[in-house]
Design an enzyme around this catalytic site. Structure first.
Site, PDB file in Angstrom:
ATOM      1  N   ASP A  85      48.587  37.980  41.628  1.00 54.30           N
ATOM      2  CA  ASP A  85      48.147  39.043  40.182  1.00 54.30           C
ATOM      3  C   ASP A  85      47.146  39.992  40.748  1.00 54.30           C
ATOM      4  O   ASP A  85      48.091  41.225  39.815  1.00 54.30           O
ATOM      5  CB  ASP A  85      47.346  38.366  39.581  1.00 54.30           C
ATOM      6  CG  ASP A  85      48.652  37.557  39.046  1.00 54.30           C
ATOM      7  OD1 ASP A  85      49.270  37.176  38.821  1.00 54.30           O
ATOM      8  OD2 ASP A  85      47.134  35.936  37.608  1.00 54.30           O
ATOM      9  N   ALA A 109      42.202  36.192  32.280  1.00 49.69           N
ATOM     10  CA  ALA A 109      41.451  37.064  33.659  1.00 49.69           C
ATOM     11  C   ALA A 109      39.899  37.673  32.993  1.00 49.69           C
ATOM     12  O   ALA A 109      38.781  36.346  32.838  1.00 49.69           O
ATOM     13  CB  ALA A 109      41.814  38.606  33.953  1.00 49.69           C
ATOM     14  N   TYR A 110      39.267  38.090  33.459  1.00 52.76           N
ATOM     15  CA  TYR A 110      37.521  38.539  32.728  1.00 52.76           C
ATOM     16  C   TYR A 110      36.917  38.285  31.855  1.00 52.76           C
ATOM     17  O   TYR A 110      36.424  37.195  31.628  1.00 52.76           O
ATOM     18  CB  TYR A 110      37.321  40.038  33.694  1.00 52.76           C
ATOM     19  CG  TYR A 110      35.715  39.806  33.720  1.00 52.76           C
ATOM     20  CD1 TYR A 110      34.942  39.003  33.874  1.00 52.76           C
ATOM     21  CD2 TYR A 110      35.238  41.335  34.374  1.00 52.76           C
ATOM     22  CE1 TYR A 110      33.480  38.770  34.348  1.00 52.76           C
ATOM     23  CE2 TYR A 110      33.283  41.065  34.198  1.00 52.76           C
ATOM     24  CZ  TYR A 110      32.651  40.241  34.326  1.00 52.76           C
ATOM     25  OH  TYR A 110      31.874  40.859  34.606  1.00 52.76           O
TER      26      TYR A 110
END
Length: 290
Positions: A71, A187-188
């Site tokens: 990714d 994600a994060y």
């Protein structure tokens, strides 16, 4: 053949990447495609395919960009090619693979019909972000996943003032703040406690990182306005864009985030489902007998 001029982008820092790219080049040649290697990939991998082009050249001359990596590789090239309108297909050589969703060991069987037009197209929102200082824009970029404002290396919090469309929302004291797109919600933002957002939803998620006030919770916001983050106080704060580019910040700096006029075109195999991806990558239903 739907795509004759194909650009190839590789994860050139990983071991075995050249062998993987050689296999993909050989396959594309068998399908009658002209293969162009992205310039940075060619610089690290050596000559492969039928030539090299930079990102602008790929946007002007190629019908498709094929990304072989994880990714992170897709993020790096996707936010550059998004404004060019070139569709991308991701072959996963990384770990999670939320947006590089074709397994490398099956790429030939899956790509063959896609190259002839049997695919599903999905458009992902992009973020346009800028850093403003004393009324001037000192940094501007496109992000695909997220914009993160966080503290420096010192063990102290950063204080941020947040506005949405000019309306004051809150002063936040935390390790930082994440503004994530639906793509970046896995994600994060997810690791910081944010919700998953389906890519079809026109919204951003704002997620505090280790907030001082525990009632400071993630919130989903519409993507048709502007989110502004002003640095009130903090030691060596910084802004990160897709965790790949960053800029140092000063007190008084404003980070403005808006929806880009462009979207990223992702191509998937026929029958692809976002929910199948979540179930597979997040290990939902493990131990459950269907």
């Amino acid at each position: 053949m739907r795509f004759r001029r194909v650009a190839l982008v590789g994860k050139y820092h990983a071991s075995g990447s050249r062998d993987a790219l050689e296999r993909v080049v050989h396959f594309l040649h068998e399908q009658g495609c002209e293969v162009t290697l992205e310039r940075e990939t060619a610089h690290h991998m050596g000559p492969l395919g039928d030539g090299t082009l930079d990102v602008a050249g790929i946007g002007a001359h190629c019908d498709l960009a094929l990304v072989v990596g994880g990714d992170g590789t897709m993020l790096g090239i996707g936010r550059q090619l998004g404004p060019c309108g070139v569709p991308l297909i991701g072959i996963n050589q990384g770990r999670l693979g939320f947006i590089t969703d074709i397994p490398f060991d099956r790429f030939a069987d899956i790509l063959r019909p896609m190259l002839r037009g049997a695919y599903e197209e999905e458009h992902r929102a992009l973020m346009r972000a800028g850093v403003w200082r004393d009324g001037d824009c000192v940094f501007q970029t496109i992000a695909m996943n997220d914009v993160v404002v966080n503290r420096g290396g010192a063990p102290s919090m950063v204080e941020l003032r947040v506005e949405v469309d000019g309306h004051f929302v809150a002063n936040q004291r935390a390790d930082g703040l994440i503004i994530a797109s639906p793509t970046g919600s896995t994600a994060y933002a997810l690791s910081a406690g944010g919700p998953l957002i389906h890519p079809a939803i026109a919204g951003w998620v704002m997620v505090p990182i280790a907030p001082h006030t525990l009632s400071n919770r993630p919130i989903v916001l519409p993507s048709d306005g502007e989110i502004a983050i002003e640095v009130v106080a903090g030691r060596e704060p910084s802004a990160h864009f897709d965790m790949q580019t960053f800029t140092s910040l000063l007190p008084g700096d404003r980070i403005a985030v808006r929806r880009s006029a462009h979207t990223l075109r992702l191509l998937h195999p026929v029958g692809w489902s976002y929910f199948d991806t979540l179930r597979r990558k997040l290990h939902w239903n493990e131990g459950v007998v269907a």
